[in-house]
Scaffold this active site. Structure first.
Site, PDB file in Angstrom:
ATOM      1  N   HIS A  89       0.471  -1.296   0.423  1.00 16.56           N
ATOM      2  CA  HIS A  89      -0.109  -0.177  -0.103  1.00 16.56           C
ATOM      3  C   HIS A  89       0.583   1.150   0.077  1.00 16.56           C
ATOM      4  O   HIS A  89       1.882   1.558   1.050  1.00 16.56           O
ATOM      5  CB  HIS A  89      -0.981  -0.403   0.749  1.00 16.56           C
ATOM      6  CG  HIS A  89      -1.953   1.374   1.451  1.00 16.56           C
ATOM      7  ND1 HIS A  89      -1.867   2.117   1.428  1.00 16.56           N
ATOM      8  CD2 HIS A  89      -2.910   0.766   1.280  1.00 16.56           C
ATOM      9  CE1 HIS A  89      -2.867   3.406   1.126  1.00 16.56           C
ATOM     10  NE2 HIS A  89      -3.802   1.895   0.572  1.00 16.56           N
ATOM     11  N   GLU A 162      -4.321   2.174  -7.299  1.00 13.86           N
ATOM     12  CA  GLU A 162      -4.586   2.908  -6.275  1.00 13.86           C
ATOM     13  C   GLU A 162      -3.499   4.667  -6.449  1.00 13.86           C
ATOM     14  O   GLU A 162      -2.869   4.666  -6.457  1.00 13.86           O
ATOM     15  CB  GLU A 162      -4.624   2.600  -5.159  1.00 13.86           C
ATOM     16  CG  GLU A 162      -5.040   1.715  -4.416  1.00 13.86           C
ATOM     17  CD  GLU A 162      -5.946   1.623  -3.158  1.00 13.86           C
ATOM     18  OE1 GLU A 162      -6.755   1.541  -2.553  1.00 13.86           O
ATOM     19  OE2 GLU A 162      -5.124   2.073  -2.355  1.00 13.86           O
TER      20      GLU A 162
HETATM   21  P1  PGA Z   1      -9.815   5.607   0.337  1.00 11.04           P
HETATM   22  O1  PGA Z   1      -8.537   4.979   1.039  1.00 11.04           O
HETATM   23  O2  PGA Z   1     -10.370   5.203  -0.137  1.00 11.04           O
HETATM   24  O3  PGA Z   1     -10.020   6.400   1.791  1.00 11.04           O
HETATM   25  O4  PGA Z   1      -8.947   6.804  -0.645  1.00 11.04           O
HETATM   26  C1  PGA Z   1      -7.634   3.943   0.191  1.00 11.04           C
HETATM   27  C2  PGA Z   1      -6.896   3.729   0.156  1.00 11.04           C
HETATM   28  O5  PGA Z   1      -6.027   3.800   0.349  1.00 11.04           O
HETATM   29  O6  PGA Z   1      -6.752   2.181   0.481  1.00 11.04           O
END
Ligand code: PGA
Length: 242
Positions: A89, A162
């Site tokens: 992540h 992401e």
């Molecule tokens: P968010 O987080 O939906 O709050 O943007 C997503 C993530 O970081 O996994």
């Protein structure tokens, strides 16, 4: 597999009682609930339909244990009943200095323990502005998946695209991605990952909420979502998943 929705609670909630209540309210068949490590066991006990996921794991497979203070092994997560583990992540890459070498070892450890990695990739704001999205994401995939055993049947890997600039960090007014752009990057990820001896299942994450998910859902290639902030509100997570 139908669409998959990963609830990444990050470092929330505060107590086991609150975690158990949230898990019960988000117990859907196509959900993966990823509570903080202290609540994994309690959450697993109440899940009937959703799968359990961990948010992190130690870099190496330690089937018989080992001396790594503070770490949690893939074998321990498997024994607790987890079937998915989030790996790489951006918050860990940034704040815990995780690099692609560590991430590739985590992917390998998770697979060897019989679980599915959820590998996160994505570019930051500067990289996007410089038109480097494809280069950055391809490199994260190549290095992150570099320890896959190529002699075996390609394993299924969930890949979460992401974009770092679209992760909300709890700010509801934060800039979001357009579903069309997200779909283009996701298609590129699927094509690239397919050449790296894995079967990719590609989802999107970046401030997905009940209001904007419908736009992303129109693209069949977006196979689900990794939901952070919105997964802390069961009613909102339910609207996304239904
Ligand atoms: P968010 O987080 O939906 O709050 O943007 C997503 C993530 O970081 O996994």
């Amino acid at each position: 597999m139908n669409r998959l929705f990963v609830a990444n609670w990050k470092t929330n909630p505060l107590t086991e009682k609150a975690a158990v209540a949230l898990a019960k309210a988000e117990d859907f068949p196509n959900a993966v609930i990823c509570p903080p490590a202290p609540f994994l066991s309690a959450v697993k006990k109440v899940l009937k339909k959703a799968a359990l996921g961990a948010q992190n794991v130690f870099t190496d497979l330690l089937p018989a244990g080992g001396a790594f203070t503070g770490e949690i092994s893939s074998a321990q997560l498997k024994a607790l009943g987890a079937s998915y583990v989030i790996v790489g992540h951006s918050e860990r890459r940034i704040h815990l200095l995780e690099n692609n070498e560590m991430i590739s070892r985590k992917v390998e450890a998770v697979l060897k323990a019989g679980m599915t990695p959820i590998l996160c990739v994505g570019e930051n704001e500067n990289e996007k502005a410089m038109g480097r999205t494809e280069e950055i994401v391809s490199r994260q995939l190549e290095l992150g998946l570099s320890k896959i055993d190529r002699s075996k049947t390609p394993p299924q890997i969930v890949i979460a695209y992401e974009p770092i600039w679209a992760i909300s960090k709890g700010d509801p007014t934060h800039v979001t991605d357009s579903p069309e752009d997200a779909d283009k990057v996701i298609s590129m990820i699927r094509a690239r990952a397919s050449t790296l001896s894995v079967r990719p299942f590609v989802i999107y994450g970046g401030s997905v909420n009940a209001g904007d998910w419908a736009g992303f859902a129109e693209y069949a290639g977006i196979q689900g979502a990794l939901v952070g902030g919105a997964s802390l509100k069961a009613a909102e997570f339910k609207k996304i998943i239904k």
